[in-house]
Design a protein around this motif. Structure first.
Motif, PDB file in Angstrom:
ATOM      1  N   ASN A  25       0.806  -1.223   0.000  1.00 51.10           N
ATOM      2  CA  ASN A  25       0.000   0.000   0.000  1.00 51.10           C
ATOM      3  C   ASN A  25       0.842   1.277   0.000  1.00 51.10           C
ATOM      4  N   GLY A  26       1.949   1.225  -0.760  1.00 53.22           N
ATOM      5  CA  GLY A  26       2.796   2.411  -0.902  1.00 53.22           C
ATOM      6  C   GLY A  26       3.713   2.688   0.266  1.00 53.22           C
ATOM      7  N   LYS A  27       3.835   1.731   1.222  1.00 54.08           N
ATOM      8  CA  LYS A  27       4.707   1.939   2.378  1.00 54.08           C
ATOM      9  C   LYS A  27       5.532   0.685   2.647  1.00 54.08           C
ATOM     10  N   TRP A  28       6.666   0.904   3.306  1.00 62.81           N
ATOM     11  CA  TRP A  28       7.513  -0.217   3.699  1.00 62.81           C
ATOM     12  C   TRP A  28       7.160  -0.674   5.110  1.00 62.81           C
ATOM     13  N   TYR A  29       7.080  -2.021   5.271  1.00 63.10           N
ATOM     14  CA  TYR A  29       6.774  -2.608   6.572  1.00 63.10           C
ATOM     15  C   TYR A  29       7.838  -3.632   6.926  1.00 63.10           C
ATOM     16  N   GLU A  30       8.197  -3.648   8.201  1.00 64.36           N
ATOM     17  CA  GLU A  30       9.234  -4.543   8.699  1.00 64.36           C
ATOM     18  C   GLU A  30       8.684  -5.947   8.912  1.00 64.36           C
ATOM     19  N   ILE A  31       9.391  -6.953   8.348  1.00 61.31           N
ATOM     20  CA  ILE A  31       9.026  -8.358   8.564  1.00 61.31           C
ATOM     21  C   ILE A  31       9.876  -8.883   9.708  1.00 61.31           C
ATOM     22  N   PHE A  32       9.221  -9.319  10.757  1.00 64.65           N
ATOM     23  CA  PHE A  32       9.957  -9.818  11.912  1.00 64.65           C
ATOM     24  C   PHE A  32      10.601 -11.155  11.576  1.00 64.65           C
ATOM     25  N   LEU A  33      11.933 -11.240  11.754  1.00 68.53           N
ATOM     26  CA  LEU A  33      12.664 -12.475  11.499  1.00 68.53           C
ATOM     27  C   LEU A  33      12.858 -13.212  12.812  1.00 68.53           C
ATOM     28  N   THR A  34      12.491 -14.490  12.815  1.00 66.02           N
ATOM     29  CA  THR A  34      12.507 -15.268  14.062  1.00 66.02           C
ATOM     30  C   THR A  34      13.918 -15.601  14.531  1.00 66.02           C
ATOM     31  N   ARG A  35      14.871 -15.545  13.643  1.00 62.99           N
ATOM     32  CA  ARG A  35      16.234 -15.933  14.004  1.00 62.99           C
ATOM     33  C   ARG A  35      16.995 -14.776  14.636  1.00 62.99           C
ATOM     34  N   CYS A  36      18.087 -15.098  15.246  1.00 66.21           N
ATOM     35  CA  CYS A  36      19.008 -14.091  15.773  1.00 66.21           C
ATOM     36  C   CYS A  36      20.397 -14.503  15.318  1.00 66.21           C
ATOM     37  N   ILE A  37      21.002 -13.677  14.488  1.00 64.85           N
ATOM     38  CA  ILE A  37      22.275 -14.037  13.881  1.00 64.85           C
ATOM     39  C   ILE A  37      23.382 -13.177  14.461  1.00 64.85           C
ATOM     40  N   ASP A  38      24.478 -13.821  14.799  1.00 65.35           N
ATOM     41  CA  ASP A  38      25.629 -13.102  15.340  1.00 65.35           C
ATOM     42  C   ASP A  38      26.113 -12.064  14.327  1.00 65.35           C
ATOM     43  N   ASP A  39      26.339 -10.860  14.782  1.00 67.87           N
ATOM     44  CA  ASP A  39      26.713  -9.751  13.899  1.00 67.87           C
ATOM     45  C   ASP A  39      28.228  -9.710  13.697  1.00 67.87           C
ATOM     46  N   VAL A  40      28.771 -10.795  13.157  1.00 68.18           N
ATOM     47  CA  VAL A  40      30.205 -10.909  12.941  1.00 68.18           C
ATOM     48  C   VAL A  40      30.644  -9.891  11.892  1.00 68.18           C
ATOM     49  N   GLY A  41      31.787  -9.249  12.099  1.00 70.50           N
ATOM     50  CA  GLY A  41      32.260  -8.228  11.158  1.00 70.50           C
ATOM     51  C   GLY A  41      32.883  -8.843   9.919  1.00 70.50           C
ATOM     52  N   ILE A  42      32.313  -8.534   8.752  1.00 70.39           N
ATOM     53  CA  ILE A  42      32.856  -8.945   7.462  1.00 70.39           C
ATOM     54  C   ILE A  42      33.479  -7.707   6.834  1.00 70.39           C
ATOM     55  N   VAL A  43      34.695  -7.817   6.352  1.00 73.42           N
ATOM     56  CA  VAL A  43      35.428  -6.643   5.873  1.00 73.42           C
ATOM     57  C   VAL A  43      35.064  -6.327   4.423  1.00 73.42           C
ATOM     58  N   SER A  47      32.235  -7.187  -2.137  1.00 72.19           N
ATOM     59  CA  SER A  47      32.003  -8.288  -1.203  1.00 72.19           C
ATOM     60  C   SER A  47      30.616  -8.875  -1.455  1.00 72.19           C
ATOM     61  N   GLU A  48      30.525 -10.198  -1.430  1.00 68.72           N
ATOM     62  CA  GLU A  48      29.256 -10.890  -1.668  1.00 68.72           C
ATOM     63  C   GLU A  48      28.953 -11.823  -0.498  1.00 68.72           C
ATOM     64  N   GLU A  49      27.706 -11.809  -0.058  1.00 68.94           N
ATOM     65  CA  GLU A  49      27.265 -12.729   0.985  1.00 68.94           C
ATOM     66  C   GLU A  49      25.853 -13.206   0.637  1.00 68.94           C
ATOM     67  N   THR A  50      25.350 -14.170   1.401  1.00 73.23           N
ATOM     68  CA  THR A  50      24.049 -14.762   1.107  1.00 73.23           C
ATOM     69  C   THR A  50      23.073 -14.562   2.263  1.00 73.23           C
ATOM     70  N   PHE A  51      21.887 -14.076   1.927  1.00 77.20           N
ATOM     71  CA  PHE A  51      20.780 -13.988   2.872  1.00 77.20           C
ATOM     72  C   PHE A  51      19.916 -15.228   2.665  1.00 77.20           C
ATOM     73  N   GLN A  52      19.906 -16.124   3.641  1.00 80.71           N
ATOM     74  CA  GLN A  52      19.232 -17.414   3.485  1.00 80.71           C
ATOM     75  C   GLN A  52      17.787 -17.329   3.989  1.00 80.71           C
ATOM     76  N   TRP A  53      16.884 -17.089   3.038  1.00 78.78           N
ATOM     77  CA  TRP A  53      15.486 -16.931   3.409  1.00 78.78           C
ATOM     78  C   TRP A  53      14.857 -18.245   3.866  1.00 78.78           C
TER      79      TRP A  53
END
Length: 557
Positions: free
Chosen positions: A93-111, A118-124
């Motif tokens: 409806n013309g607006k962005w809405y946040e989808i709650f993700l059930t997981r919690c992923i460690d925020d490891v620093g990628i350089v 740099s390429e990484e994968t978001f595993q839906w």
């Protein structure tokens, strides 16, 4: 009313109908049986400077997609990091809405290295259900936080949009597509046709270029112990609807072999402005999209046309056309010198990818010096900007552009107490005394000192840091190469004409002239260059009681 809404939701769930219900508070919706909250972000929360680009591998995915590759491309010399943690939002409806993700992923620093990709994968598929058709975006954060402190890059947010659609319905029987008014045939190559052994690497200098780009530099690296060859001939393909298509040529280019020495890098330039004439489409820019250059490498024997163990192998280098700092008018990604702000702050200079040298020892982005010298060694058109901050408050900006066999030097003193404006000069050589690097009219340090005394334009020294120490060493190698190539040859531009001077030629002509004049045992003891195109040559002869001078006019010889 609430009971009625609940009944409608229940009926839709029973019959598998996708329903979006906007709540009275206007900031939450029911989507796929989930209550979503309106995005906490506004457009101003995202970095749109072009310093870094962020996108998914494809624009559209099928609803059963299991993973989505995302790509960061850093167009600055600054290094940043990011984590695996990813936010996901849907456009409703013309607006962005946040989808709650059930997981919690460690925020490891990628350089994400400066001027790197740099390429990484978001595993839906971890979420356990398919994404319905629609428009989405993933959100990531970059920062250069170290020990709790942010640097010049700071902390920035980026988003990459993509769509979920029924890609299975795409007509796979289509064999051609229209591109810029040209019918393209599918590529004749499969992935198996390209060498992926790592024996040779092939890539473009940058990952992303603007639509008006005319030249794209590519780099080969031979990691074998064999001397190989490649040709000027280059194929170009476009990635359309998930497939590669060949952009046909009207004319084949000369297939002359270029040596690719063992364990060495070599570079070349693919000129779209020239290539376009091969396809009779000179007037167009490359449209946004994904492309690849294809070239062949071999160990053929010119005399007999035979191939050795390496044989004949194909390689491709991918690049994209889109929003980029690398344009026709700023091919090195730098703003014009005249457009820089009068108050040129250190943080701005760092963000602009300048090498920053602060009197007293502090340095930033000095890795750009090493890259500049490496590019000079490879013969790649390249650029370096050095901004110096002096103790008295003066700001001096120096630019060097290396292209077409010469160095274009610019010195900007408009932010200094002694303002002489912007000075532009051209030099044919880069030389070093082992500690400092200069631009010069002489091909080596020995002749510069012997015949001209003071050094040319000073650029940088070993004292500027680890990267510059390596650069000075490599500059010494470059100086030896140019000295061996040109001996004592001196090149200068006078009245828009280029002239070549050699010590031997000058000595021979002067001695012949002196002999005709009757001078006995004439000798040349010194030569000094004057910027007006003259050489002041000091002589001595038996019949003269003291040294005497002769003016050798280069452009009259």
């Amino acid at each position: 009313m609430k009971k009625l809404i609940c009944v409608l939701i229940l009926l839709c769930m029973l019959f598998g109908i996708n329903i979006v219900q906007v709540f009275a508070e206007q900031n939450t919706i029911i989507w796929q049986n989930m209550k979503l909250t309106q995005s906490k972000y506004n457009e101003i929360d995202f970095d749109k400077s072009g310093d870094v680009t962020f996108h998914t591998e494809y624009n559209t995915y099928n609803k059963d997609v299991k993973e989505i590759k995302y790509i960061f491309e850093n167009h600055t010399g600054m290094k940043a990091t990011y984590g695996y943690d990813t936010e996901l939002e849907v456009f409703v409806n013309g607006k962005w809405y946040e989808i709650f993700l059930t997981r919690c992923i460690d925020d490891v620093g990628i350089v994400l290295e400066g001027n790197g990709k740099s390429e990484e994968t978001f595993q839906w598929n971890l979420e356990g259900y398919d994404l319905p058709e629609g428009k989405y975006r993933i959100i990531k954060q970059l920062s250069d936080r170290e020990y709790g402190q942010l640097g010049a890059f700071g902390e920035r947010k980026y988003y990459a949009e993509f769509e979920i659609g029924n890609t299975e319905n795409i007509n796979d029987t289509t064999t051609t597509v229209m591109w810029c008014g040209i019918e393209l045939q599918p590529s004749k190559y499969n992935e198996a046709d390209f060498d992926k052994s790592g024996a040779v690497t092939f890539q473009t200098e940058h990952n992303m270029y603007a639509e008006d780009i005319e030249e794209i530099t590519y780099i080969f690296k031979n990691q074998t112990a064999k001397k190989l060859k490649y040709s000027y001939d280059t194929e170009l393909e476009a990635f359309i609807n998930g497939k590669w298509y060949e952009i046909p040529r009207r004319n084949d280019r000369d297939d002359a072999a270029i040596s690719l020495n063992f364990n060495k890098k070599i570079a070349g330039v693919f000129r779209w402005s020239v290539a376009a004439t091969d396809w009779d489409i000179r007037e167009i820019d490359l449209p946004k999209g994904k492309y690849r250059l294809i070239k062949q490498v071999s160990d053929s024997n010119d005399s007999y046309g035979e191939y050795g163990f390496f044989g004949k192998r194909k390689y491709y280098a991918e690049f994209e056309i889109g929003k980029s700092v690398y344009t026709k008018y700023s091919p090195y990604g730098y703003e014009k010198l005249q457009k820089l702000p009068k108050e040129y702050k250190k943080t701005t200079a760092i963000r602009n990818n300048d090498v920053v040298l602060i009197e007293g020892g502090e340095t930033e982005n000095t890795e750009n010096i090493k890259k500049f010298i490496e590019n000079v060694d490879l013969g790649i058109p390249t650029f370096l900007r050095i901004t110096r901050y002096l103790r008295n408050g003066d700001i001096i900006i120096i630019e060097v552009e290396a292209a077409k066999g010469k160095y274009i030097y610019r010195y900007d003193s408009t932010r200094a107490q002694k303002n002489i404006g912007i000075v532009k000069r051209e030099y044919p050589y880069m030389i070093t005394d082992g500690n400092n690097v200069y631009l010069s009219n002489w091909s080596n340090w020995e002749y510069k000192q012997k015949y001209q005394g003071e050094a040319g334009e000073y650029l940088f020294s070993k004292a500027n840091g680890e990267y510059t120490e390596l650069a000075v060493k490599q500059a010494g190698t470059i100086m030896k190469q140019q000295s061996n190539r040109n001996s004592t040859e001196y090149r200068v531009k006078i009245r828009e004409e280029e002239y070549y001077f050699s010590e031997q030629k000058a000595i021979e002509q002067i001695l012949k002239s002196e002999k005709r004049k009757g001078h006995i045992n004439a000798k040349v003891i010194n030569i000094k260059w004057h910027d007006n195109g003259e050489f002041l040559i000091k002589m001595v002869s038996d019949d003269k009681k003291e040294e005497y001078d002769i003016v050798y006019k280069l452009y009259e010889q």
